[in-house]
Design an enzyme around this catalytic site. Structure first.
Site, mmCIF file in Angstrom:
data_model
loop_
_atom_site.group_PDB
_atom_site.id
_atom_site.type_symbol
_atom_site.label_atom_id
_atom_site.label_comp_id
_atom_site.label_asym_id
_atom_site.label_seq_id
_atom_site.Cartn_x
_atom_site.Cartn_y
_atom_site.Cartn_z
ATOM 1 N NE ARG A 85 -11.455 10.449 1.452
ATOM 2 C CZ ARG A 85 -11.147 9.184 1.187
ATOM 3 N NH1 ARG A 85 -12.075 8.334 0.814
ATOM 4 N NH2 ARG A 85 -9.899 8.761 1.313
ATOM 5 C CG ASP A 86 -11.125 6.289 4.025
ATOM 6 O OD1 ASP A 86 -12.100 5.537 4.156
ATOM 7 O OD2 ASP A 86 -10.068 5.920 3.476
ATOM 8 C CG HIS A 145 -5.307 5.708 2.359
ATOM 9 N ND1 HIS A 145 -5.946 6.862 2.764
ATOM 10 C CD2 HIS A 145 -6.256 4.753 2.340
ATOM 11 C CE1 HIS A 145 -7.223 6.601 2.980
ATOM 12 N NE2 HIS A 145 -7.445 5.335 2.722
ATOM 13 C CB CYS A 198 -13.980 1.791 -0.012
ATOM 14 S SG CYS A 198 -14.516 2.147 -1.693
HETATM 15 MG MG MG Z 1 -9.434 4.546 2.268
#
Ligand code: MG
Length: 293
Positions: free
Chosen positions: A9-10, A201, A234
């Protein structure tokens, strides 16, 4: 120590090359076969904003699930929760930012709007019987706003707990945290958390990721998000780079005498396979020097 693999995901969300769905599925299964017990498979976000995550449903459906493994997805709005429920997930990570500017860029919402949406997300997910992990992005600083008020982060933690969530997550989305700050904030969150797991995280943007992990361990935290190869970032944070690398974290923790139950030979092989596919060096360090031959 509990590692949540977030590479799928990230890690993948910022990659320009569209990664075939079958490959995402294979790599998730490979991570689990290496011993990972938690994996964030994808995010249910708008496919126009994050095209790499457009196959969230197909990835979640395609992964063959092993018992004892938590397979989760990230959601940022009510629509995302509804998609995750429909996709059959039993665990969802709902998330909002502690930075107004980041929240507007990432979720198109002011902080107060994001909090309303967050409550709604928690309600729908809990009603659907899901385990809910509540995350706060930019909890340790924001590239746009600089410092983020610790009081506000703690207030968000309390509000999230009041919603009946099951797990907490604090994200250093921008990699700006430092060990002293991590200890200060975590030491205030721990007594609020009522024994719920607290995940950290961490991004390694400024090279402090592992140091921040060790600071959190000193405060009793034992749940960490990582990404194979040190992938990640991000799409809506200037200069955001990778998460702490799964294989680096496993290597460090095992050296220190903590058990991860992850086979790092397999983890490093996976990181190298992803690296070869993407065609560039990934930031993880031990894959360059640790050999199992
Ligand atoms: Mg992240």
């Amino acid at each position: 120590m509990i590692i949540e693999e977030q590479g799928p995901r990230d890690g993948f969300q910022v990659e320009a090359i569209q990664i075939p769905t079958e490959l995402k599925i294979k790599w998730i299964e490979d991570a689990v076969s290496a011993g990972v017990k938690r994996v964030q498979m994808s995010s249910f976000v708008h496919p126009k904003l994050v095209p790499q995550m457009a196959d969230a449903e197909a990835v979640c459906a395609g992964v063959s699930k092993q018992s004892g493994v938590v397979y989760s997805g990230l959601v940022l709005n009510v629509k995302g929760v509804e998609r995750a429920v429909k996709a059959g997930l039993t665990h969802v990570a709902i998330s909002m930012s502690a930075s107004d500017t980041h929240s507007r860029k990432n979720a198109n919402k002011s902080l107060s709007e994001a909090l309303v949406e967050f409550s709604e997300m928690a309600k729908i997910a809990k009603e659907a019987g899901l385990v809910v992990r509540a995350g706060i992005q930019c909890a340790f600083g924001c590239r746009y706003e600089g410092n983020i008020s610790e009081e506000y982060v703690l207030e968000l933690v309390k509000k999230h707990l009041d919603l009946g969530i099951d797990e907490l997550s604090l994200a250093d989305s921008t990699g700006m945290a430092n060990p002293v700050q991590v200890k200060r904030i975590i030491n205030q969150v721990v007594p609020l958390a009522r024994n719920l797991p607290i995940f950290l995280h961490l991004h390694d943007t400024e090279g402090k990721g592992i140091a921040n992990m060790l600071a959190a361990i000193d405060c009793g935290v034992n749940h960490f998000d990582t990404a194979f190869g040190g992938l990640g970032g991000c799409p809506f944070i200037k200069g955001a780079t990778g998460n702490i690398a799964t294989e680096d974290v496993v290597h460090c923790l095992e050296q220190m005498g903590y058990e991860t139950h992850i086979n790092n030979q397999k983890m490093i092989a996976l990181a190298k396979e992803v690296e070869a596919f993407l065609g560039r060096k990934l930031p993880g360090k031990v894959k360059e020097v640790v050999s199992f031959d």
